[in-house]
Design a protein around this motif. Structure first.
Motif, mmCIF file in Angstrom:
data_model
loop_
_atom_site.group_PDB
_atom_site.id
_atom_site.type_symbol
_atom_site.label_atom_id
_atom_site.label_comp_id
_atom_site.label_asym_id
_atom_site.label_seq_id
_atom_site.Cartn_x
_atom_site.Cartn_y
_atom_site.Cartn_z
ATOM 1 N N UNK A 222 -16.984 2.249 2.835
ATOM 2 C CA UNK A 222 -16.761 3.234 1.783
ATOM 3 C C UNK A 222 -16.334 4.544 2.438
ATOM 4 N N UNK A 223 -15.263 5.124 1.952
ATOM 5 C CA UNK A 223 -14.727 6.351 2.543
ATOM 6 C C UNK A 223 -13.821 6.101 3.728
ATOM 7 N N UNK A 224 -13.658 4.806 4.119
ATOM 8 C CA UNK A 224 -12.782 4.471 5.237
ATOM 9 C C UNK A 224 -11.318 4.720 4.916
ATOM 10 N N UNK A 225 -10.492 4.723 5.938
ATOM 11 C CA UNK A 225 -9.103 5.142 5.785
ATOM 12 C C UNK A 225 -8.112 4.021 6.081
ATOM 13 N N UNK A 226 -7.071 3.959 5.276
ATOM 14 C CA UNK A 226 -5.975 3.009 5.459
ATOM 15 C C UNK A 226 -4.705 3.769 5.795
ATOM 16 N N UNK A 227 -4.009 3.309 6.842
ATOM 17 C CA UNK A 227 -2.752 3.936 7.250
ATOM 18 C C UNK A 227 -1.651 2.875 7.213
ATOM 19 N N UNK A 228 -0.557 3.190 6.522
ATOM 20 C CA UNK A 228 0.576 2.274 6.396
ATOM 21 C C UNK A 228 1.852 3.006 6.772
ATOM 22 N N UNK A 229 2.691 2.371 7.577
ATOM 23 C CA UNK A 229 4.067 2.857 7.740
ATOM 24 C C UNK A 229 4.986 1.703 7.364
ATOM 25 N N UNK A 230 6.073 2.017 6.669
ATOM 26 C CA UNK A 230 6.954 0.962 6.194
ATOM 27 C C UNK A 230 8.298 1.554 5.759
ATOM 28 N N UNK A 300 11.549 10.644 1.894
ATOM 29 C CA UNK A 300 10.865 9.365 2.038
ATOM 30 C C UNK A 300 11.773 8.180 1.693
ATOM 31 N N UNK A 301 13.069 8.408 1.616
ATOM 32 C CA UNK A 301 13.969 7.377 1.098
ATOM 33 C C UNK A 301 14.231 6.225 2.061
ATOM 34 N N UNK A 302 13.886 6.381 3.347
ATOM 35 C CA UNK A 302 14.069 5.273 4.303
ATOM 36 C C UNK A 302 12.701 4.870 4.864
ATOM 37 N N UNK A 303 12.196 5.602 5.831
ATOM 38 C CA UNK A 303 10.870 5.316 6.396
ATOM 39 C C UNK A 303 9.839 6.285 5.844
ATOM 40 N N UNK A 304 8.615 5.796 5.658
ATOM 41 C CA UNK A 304 7.552 6.702 5.237
ATOM 42 C C UNK A 304 6.201 6.195 5.725
ATOM 43 N N UNK A 305 5.248 7.116 5.801
ATOM 44 C CA UNK A 305 3.871 6.800 6.174
ATOM 45 C C UNK A 305 2.961 7.186 5.024
ATOM 46 N N UNK A 306 1.908 6.406 4.834
ATOM 47 C CA UNK A 306 0.963 6.642 3.742
ATOM 48 C C UNK A 306 -0.459 6.586 4.277
ATOM 49 N N UNK A 307 -1.269 7.524 3.824
ATOM 50 C CA UNK A 307 -2.695 7.553 4.162
ATOM 51 C C UNK A 307 -3.484 7.459 2.867
ATOM 52 N N UNK A 308 -4.382 6.482 2.800
ATOM 53 C CA UNK A 308 -5.253 6.320 1.628
ATOM 54 C C UNK A 308 -6.697 6.193 2.095
ATOM 55 N N UNK A 309 -7.632 6.533 1.223
ATOM 56 C CA UNK A 309 -9.055 6.432 1.538
ATOM 57 C C UNK A 309 -9.756 5.589 0.487
ATOM 58 N N UNK A 310 -10.750 4.832 0.919
ATOM 59 C CA UNK A 310 -11.493 3.961 0.014
ATOM 60 C C UNK A 310 -12.499 4.775 -0.790
ATOM 61 N N UNK A 311 -12.484 4.574 -2.094
ATOM 62 C CA UNK A 311 -13.407 5.287 -2.961
ATOM 63 C C UNK A 311 -14.847 4.919 -2.619
ATOM 64 N N UNK A 312 -15.742 5.886 -2.721
ATOM 65 C CA UNK A 312 -17.159 5.671 -2.457
ATOM 66 C C UNK A 312 -17.833 5.272 -3.739
#
Length: 313
Positions: A222-230, A300-312
Motif C-alpha cells: 500500500x502506497x508503493x510506486x509504479x513506474x512505466x516508460x513506453x 508526450x506524443x512519442x515517448x513518455x514516463x508515468x509514475x503512479x502510487x497504490x492507494x492505501x
C-alpha cells in the motif's frame, strides 16, 4: 498530437509497405498532484466532462476488444523476437544502445520519485524493487548498485540467462534475483510485496495490458510506486519510432514494435485506476540519436514516463 508536417527524412512515396496512418484521438494531459486524494477528487470531477473528448474511434474499440480477449500477458511472438536478440543486451553499440542511454534519465526518475533529496551513494538501500520485463538486466543492475534489493522478471528464458550471467560478475549486483515468468504467474506465487515496480519499455510488447498492470499492482505494498516508460499511439510515434527508427535509420530491427500495441497516457491512467493506482505524474521523453541522449520534454506524443502510487486501503 499528430504532426502537422512530415520531416524531410521520410520519403512518403516509399512507405506503401508500412501500416496505414490512423489519426490519434485527442487526450487530456495529466497534471502533477500533491496527493492521491487530490488526484482522485480531480479524476471524479473530470470524468463526466471528458467522456465526449475521449470517445474511442472504431480502431480503439477493436484494439480494446482484442486486449480484453487474452487471459495472459505473454505474447509468444514478442518473446521469440527478444530471444533472438538476447546476445546483444550488453553491447553498448548494438540494438540496445538507446536503452543503455535511457538509464541516464530513467534511473534518476525512479530514484528521485522514491527518495527525493537523498544524495547518498546508495539512496535505495533497503527498498525492494521489481523490474518487470527486465530483459538482460540493463535497468536492474544500476538500481541494485544504488542499494535496492532487485528482482527481475521476464518471460524470455534467454533474457534471464543473460541477466544472471552478467549480474554475477559484479559484487554490487550478484545478489539480484532473476526469474523467468510472466508477471501474472509471478504474482500468484510471490510472497513478497514491493516498495516499487518498474516496467520500462515492456507494456507495448505484452497482451492484455490491464492484466499486466493489475498484476503489478497486486505486488505493491500500500502506497508503493509504479513506474512505466513506453510509447504513445500517435501518428508521430508511428513516423519516428517505427518508420524512422526501424526502416529509415535502422536503429532497431524491423518489426521490433507493433504500433497497434502502443498505449496512450490516458489509457494507462484508466488501467491504473482500475488496479487501485493513482497517477502522480506523466512526462514526455525524447531520444536524440546523433548524440545518443535522452531528454525530458513536455511533449508526450512519442515517448513518455508515468509514475503512479497504490492507494492505501
Amino acid at each position: 498530437m499528430a504532426c502537422s508536417r512530415v520531416p524531410g527524412m521520410f520519403n512518403l512515396r516509399n512507405l506503401s509497405s508500412f501500416p496505414s496512418i490512423i489519426l490519434p484521438a485527442n487526450y487530456i494531459s495529466v497534471a502533477k498532484f500533491s496527493s492521491l486524494t487530490t488526484f482522485k477528487s480531480y479524476k471524479n470531477n473530470i470524468n463526466a466532462k471528458s467522456c465526449d473528448i475521449l470517445k474511442p474511434n472504431v480502431f480503439d474499440v477493436s484494439l480494446e476488444m482484442n486486449r480484453k480477449a487474452s487471459n495472459s500477458t505473454m505474447n509468444q511472438a514478442e518473446v521469440d523476437k527478444f530471444a533472438k536478440m538476447a546476445g546483444d543486451w550488453w553491447n553498448p553499440d548494438g540494438v540496445c544502445k538507446p536503452l543503455h542511454s535511457m538509464n541516464k534519465v530513467r534511473v534518476p526518475f525512479v530514484r528521485d520519485r522514491l527518495v527525493p533529496g537523498n544524495n547518498s551513494a546508495q539512496p535505495l538501500k533497503g527498498l525492494n524493487i521489481l523490474d518487470v520485463g527486465c530483459g538482460g538486466g540493463i535497468l536492474s543492475e544500476p538500481l541494485a548498485r544504488l542499494g535496492a534489493n532487485v528482482t527481475g522478471v521476464d518471460a524470455c528464458k534467454e533474457n534471464i540467462e543473460i541477466a544472471k550471467f552478467h549480474s554475477s560478475k559484479d559484487i554490487l549486483t550478484k545478489d539480484t534475483n532473476f526469474i523467468c515468468s510472466t508477471i501474472e504467474e509471478y504474482a500468484e506465487t510471490s510472497g513478497i510485496k514491493f516498495d516499487a515496480v518498474v516496467a520500462s519499455e515492456i507494456i507495448e510488447h505484452v497482451d492484455n495490458p490491464q492484466l499486466f498492470i493489475t498484476s503489478m499492482s497486486s505486488l505493491l505494498k500500500d502506497g508503493g510506486d509504479l513506474f512505466i516508460t513506453t510509447l504513445n499511439r500517435t501518428t508521430r510515434s508511428w513516423l519516428l519510432a517505427i518508420v524512422g527508427a526501424e526502416y529509415v535509420a535502422g536503429m532497431l530491427p524491423k518489426g521490433t514494435h507493433n504500433w497497434e500495441k502502443f498505449l496512450k497516457p490516458e489509457e494507462i491512467e484508466e488501467m491504473c485506476e482500475k488496479a487501485g493506482l493513482g497517477t502522480r505524474m506523466v512526462s514526455g521523453m525524447t531520444y536524440i540519436p546523433v548524440v545518443n541522449k535522452w531528454m525530458w520534454i513536455p511533449d508526450k506524443s512519442v515517448n513518455f514516463a508515468l509514475h503512479a502510487s497504490k492507494y492505501i486501503n
